[in-house]
Design a protein around this motif. Structure first.
Motif, short mmCIF file in Angstrom:
data_model
loop_
_atom_site.label_atom_id
_atom_site.label_comp_id
_atom_site.label_asym_id
_atom_site.label_seq_id
_atom_site.Cartn_x
_atom_site.Cartn_y
_atom_site.Cartn_z
N TRP A 159 4.37 -2.30 10.43
CA TRP A 159 3.06 -2.83 10.05
C TRP A 159 3.09 -3.62 8.75
O TRP A 159 2.14 -4.31 8.39
CB TRP A 159 2.04 -1.69 9.93
CG TRP A 159 2.45 -0.60 8.95
CD1 TRP A 159 3.17 0.51 9.23
CD2 TRP A 159 2.13 -0.56 7.56
NE1 TRP A 159 3.35 1.26 8.10
CE2 TRP A 159 2.71 0.62 7.04
CE3 TRP A 159 1.42 -1.39 6.69
CZ2 TRP A 159 2.62 0.99 5.71
CZ3 TRP A 159 1.32 -1.02 5.36
CH2 TRP A 159 1.92 0.16 4.88
N ASN A 160 4.27 -3.62 8.01
CA ASN A 160 4.38 -4.40 6.77
C ASN A 160 5.78 -5.01 6.72
O ASN A 160 6.74 -4.36 6.33
CB ASN A 160 4.14 -3.52 5.55
CG ASN A 160 4.29 -4.30 4.24
OD1 ASN A 160 4.26 -5.54 4.24
ND2 ASN A 160 4.44 -3.58 3.13
N THR B 149 6.59 -7.61 4.91
CA THR B 149 6.85 -8.36 3.67
C THR B 149 8.02 -7.77 2.89
O THR B 149 8.60 -8.46 2.03
CB THR B 149 5.60 -8.36 2.78
OG1 THR B 149 5.26 -7.01 2.41
CG2 THR B 149 4.43 -9.01 3.48
#
Length: 269
Positions: free
Chosen positions: A61-62, A64
């Protein structure tokens, strides 16, 4: 995957396995951290960026924080090598010897302000050179990658025995291999002596039937002791031997057998 400039050497992992640029971790519990350590050899100068990415089967979900990179900056580097040869390795005392120095830059970068130090040892006297050699230093200047330059130095031999001549090379950039920055060459000069003989007479206008005394002086000017020294002095027609005296050795049948004569010593007949 290692970038250009990094060569894999070894690795160790806290879990899983690493091969062909992929670290297979397997399952990773929530909150758990695992580590890999990779040892590399640097074979490139300049900036090298090493990047790693991570993924799993589950929805991330992340994304980055799924990759990271680290940059290293490797300063310019050179590998200067030097070779020294002599045109004769067993010269005689007083001979000329030509020394040839060859310097090469094996890279990976251009070498600047290359200097060769060649301090002549005792027993060698500088005569000439075909390059920028002064105060025991050869200013080579710039050497491109793979480029070689040579210098010839001519010396006279002023001593006997083994004489070692050594030269070293250095440049402005980091030299990663110093094992080939020094070159030595040894010549072997046989022992030598300079025998000098002087003959005088006490009367250069004698009468027929008179006695004349001849004085023969032998000196060894070196640089080494002389051995087996003999003087041939066979009297010519018109001179009849009467007597002789020597400071050393013996005189018979026109031969003065001196034997050994030290450097700087004089003897008389």
């Amino acid at each position: 995957v290692l970038p250009v400039g990094l060569i894999f050497q070894s690795s160790s992992v806290s879990v899983g396995s690493y091969a062909d640029g992929v670290w297979d971790i397997g399952n990773l519990a929530k909150g758990k951290t695992v580590t890999i350590k990779i040892t590399t050899l640097i074979n490139k100068t300049g900036d090298i960026t090493n990047k790693a990415t991570v993924d799993a089967k589950e929805f991330d979900w992340n994304t980055t924080n799924n990759q990271d990179s680290q940059k290293i900056t490797v300063p310019k580097a050179i590998d200067l090598s030097i070779v020294k040869v002599a045109n004769v390795t067993a010269p005689k005392y007083g001979d000329l010897v030509k020394w040839t120095l060859t310097v090469k830059n094996n890279g990976p970068d251009i070498a600047h302000d290359v200097i060769v130090s060649d301090v002549l040892p005792a027993g060698l006297t500088f005569k000439s050179s075909n390059g920028n050699y002064a105060n025991s230093k050869w200013s080579v200047g710039t050497l491109n990658v793979g480029q070689s330059k040579s210098l010839e130095i001519v010396t006279s031999v002023t001593a006997t025995g083994n004489i070692e001549n050594t030269a070293t090379v250095s440049g402005n950039e980091y030299d990663y291999d110093l094992t080939n920055n020094k070159a030595s060459k040894t010549i072997n000069v046989a022992k030598a002596a300079d025998l000098e003989i002087i003959k005088t007479v006490d009367n250069d206008s004698p009468n027929y039937g008179s006695l004349v005394k001849w004085t023969v002086t032998v000196r060894n000017n070196g640089p080494d002791a002389a051995s087996g020294v003999r003087v041939s002095d066979v009297l010519p027609v018109g001179l009849v031997y009467q007597s002789s005296s020597v400071s050393v050795g013996s005189y018979a049948d026109g031969v003065w057998d001196i034997g050994n004569l030290a450097k700087g010593k004089s003897v008389t007949l």
